[in-house]
Motif scaffolding. Structure first.
Motif, PDB file in Angstrom:
ATOM      1  N   SER A 252       0.836  -1.198   0.000  1.00  0.00           N
ATOM      2  CA  SER A 252       0.000   0.000   0.000  1.00  0.00           C
ATOM      3  C   SER A 252       0.868   1.245   0.000  1.00  0.00           C
ATOM      4  N   GLY A 253       0.276   2.358  -0.413  1.00  0.00           N
ATOM      5  CA  GLY A 253       0.996   3.623  -0.426  1.00  0.00           C
ATOM      6  C   GLY A 253       0.058   4.776  -0.715  1.00  0.00           C
ATOM      7  N   ARG A 254       0.540   5.991  -0.460  1.00  0.00           N
ATOM      8  CA  ARG A 254      -0.253   7.185  -0.762  1.00  0.00           C
ATOM      9  C   ARG A 254       0.586   8.118  -1.618  1.00  0.00           C
ATOM     10  N   PHE A 255      -0.048   8.615  -2.686  1.00  0.00           N
ATOM     11  CA  PHE A 255       0.633   9.452  -3.664  1.00  0.00           C
ATOM     12  C   PHE A 255      -0.191  10.717  -3.922  1.00  0.00           C
ATOM     13  N   ALA A 256       0.296  11.570  -4.797  1.00  0.00           N
ATOM     14  CA  ALA A 256      -0.410  12.815  -5.094  1.00  0.00           C
ATOM     15  C   ALA A 256      -1.804  12.556  -5.661  1.00  0.00           C
ATOM     16  N   TRP A 257      -1.966  11.451  -6.374  1.00  0.00           N
ATOM     17  CA  TRP A 257      -3.253  11.128  -7.005  1.00  0.00           C
ATOM     18  C   TRP A 257      -4.207  10.392  -6.063  1.00  0.00           C
TER      19      TRP A 257
END
Length: 320
Positions: A252-257
């Motif tokens: 899992s991860g969090r990005f600008a999108w």
């Protein structure tokens, strides 16, 4: 070319009916008409197309107060609706789709009330840096959908209790909670109601598109067709909650999108099945990612070259 603009305003507060009516507009929209649909739900959590229902909502608490969980067709994150929240939807052929113009309808209506609303970030409309409207989007064939909320006097305590937004998402917004990040417009206009807001939106719709607004009734859209969409799609538990196959691994991860979580199983280093959860607004990219992953060698994924035209795919496979 746009030759007419039509508005549907429903008195229903039943979420399955209301979201089915929205879906029906995608079926009837032609190349010359822009639709605006105004609607309210009572005690409802609406999750994005690719979200994990059990991670985004305290379903037991929601149901204990007679509330309903609904999955929408568009991407983005979970939102809480009650009768003091007014929802809007714009439906148009892709040749007539204009996000800035559609948001101008919202801005014009709110600013006429003396409230200094602004578009912010990837999908929010704010006042004084706080969100009162989250927007999401969908393209289906040649037709587009843009929908969103307008918080008039929403019960923020209930909203906080029913939504279980991840700490990573809150940290990415620089706030401690959903409650602290949002604002009701009635804070700025004590006389504001959902009815008054609806009238301002209808007025702004005509002004921005420079055409007379044609008010149409729900039954003109096909009552039987709306009912079938309601029962076959939105009330279907497999659509609402998703399937629950077993997986062995998670990245899992969090990005600008937006955020993404991939649950998958593999044999001999090859992905055998995968499920993707995300609050990304680009539903087509998430659909493509879901189709892309099964059968891929994990070591090959780690070596994929960055593709600036497909950030969601590039960023996600970089997590493996």
């Amino acid at each position: 070319m746009i030759t007419s603009i039509k508005a549907v305003v429903t008195d229903s507060t039943e979420p399955f009916h209301n979201i089915a009516l929205e879906s029906r507009l995608l079926d009837v929209c032609d190349g010359h008409t822009v639709y605006m649909y105004l609607w309210r739900n009572d005690k409802t959590v609406v999750i994005g197309k690719f979200q994990n229902a059990f991670q985004e909502c305290d379903i037991d608490r929601l149901q204990s107060v007679g509330g309903t969980l609904v999955r929408r067709l568009t991407g983005g994150g979970a939102v809480y609706h009650d009768v003091n929240n007014l929802n809007f939807s714009f439906v148009a052929h892709k040749d007539n789709y204009d996000k800035a113009r559609q948001q101008a309808v919202i801005l014009r209506a709110v600013r006429r009330l003396g409230i200094k609303a602004e578009v912010s970030g990837r999908n929010d409309i704010t006042v004084d840096g706080k969100k009162f409207s989250g927007n999401s989007f969908l393209t289906r064939g040649d037709v587009t959908l843009h929908n969103g909320t307008i918080m008039i006097d929403t019960d923020k305590d209930m909203m906080s209790k029913c939504l279980t937004v991840s700490k990573d998402k809150m940290q990415s917004k620089g706030v401690a909670s959903v409650r602290s990040r949002t604002v009701n417009l009635r804070q700025y206009d004590k006389t504001l109601t959902t009815g008054k807001m609806a009238l301002e939106l209808l007025r702004a719709f005509g002004d921005v598109y420079e055409l007379p607004v044609q008010l149409i009734k729900e039954d003109e859209l096909g009552s039987a067709e709306i009912e079938k969409i309601k029962t076959d799609v939105f009330m279907n538990d497999a659509f609402r909650f998703g399937t629950n196959p077993s997986f062995t691994d998670t990245v899992s991860g969090r990005f600008a999108w937006g955020g993404v979580e991939v649950r998958y199983s593999s044999e001999g280093g090859v992905i055998t099945n995968a499920e993707v959860f995300s609050d990304a607004l680009d539903t087509e990219a998430i659909d493509a990612l879901r189709a892309y992953l099964p059968g891929k060698d994990i070591n090959t994924l780690k070596k994929i070259k960055p593709d600036e035209n497909n950030k969601i795919l590039t960023d996600t496979v970089g997590l493996f």
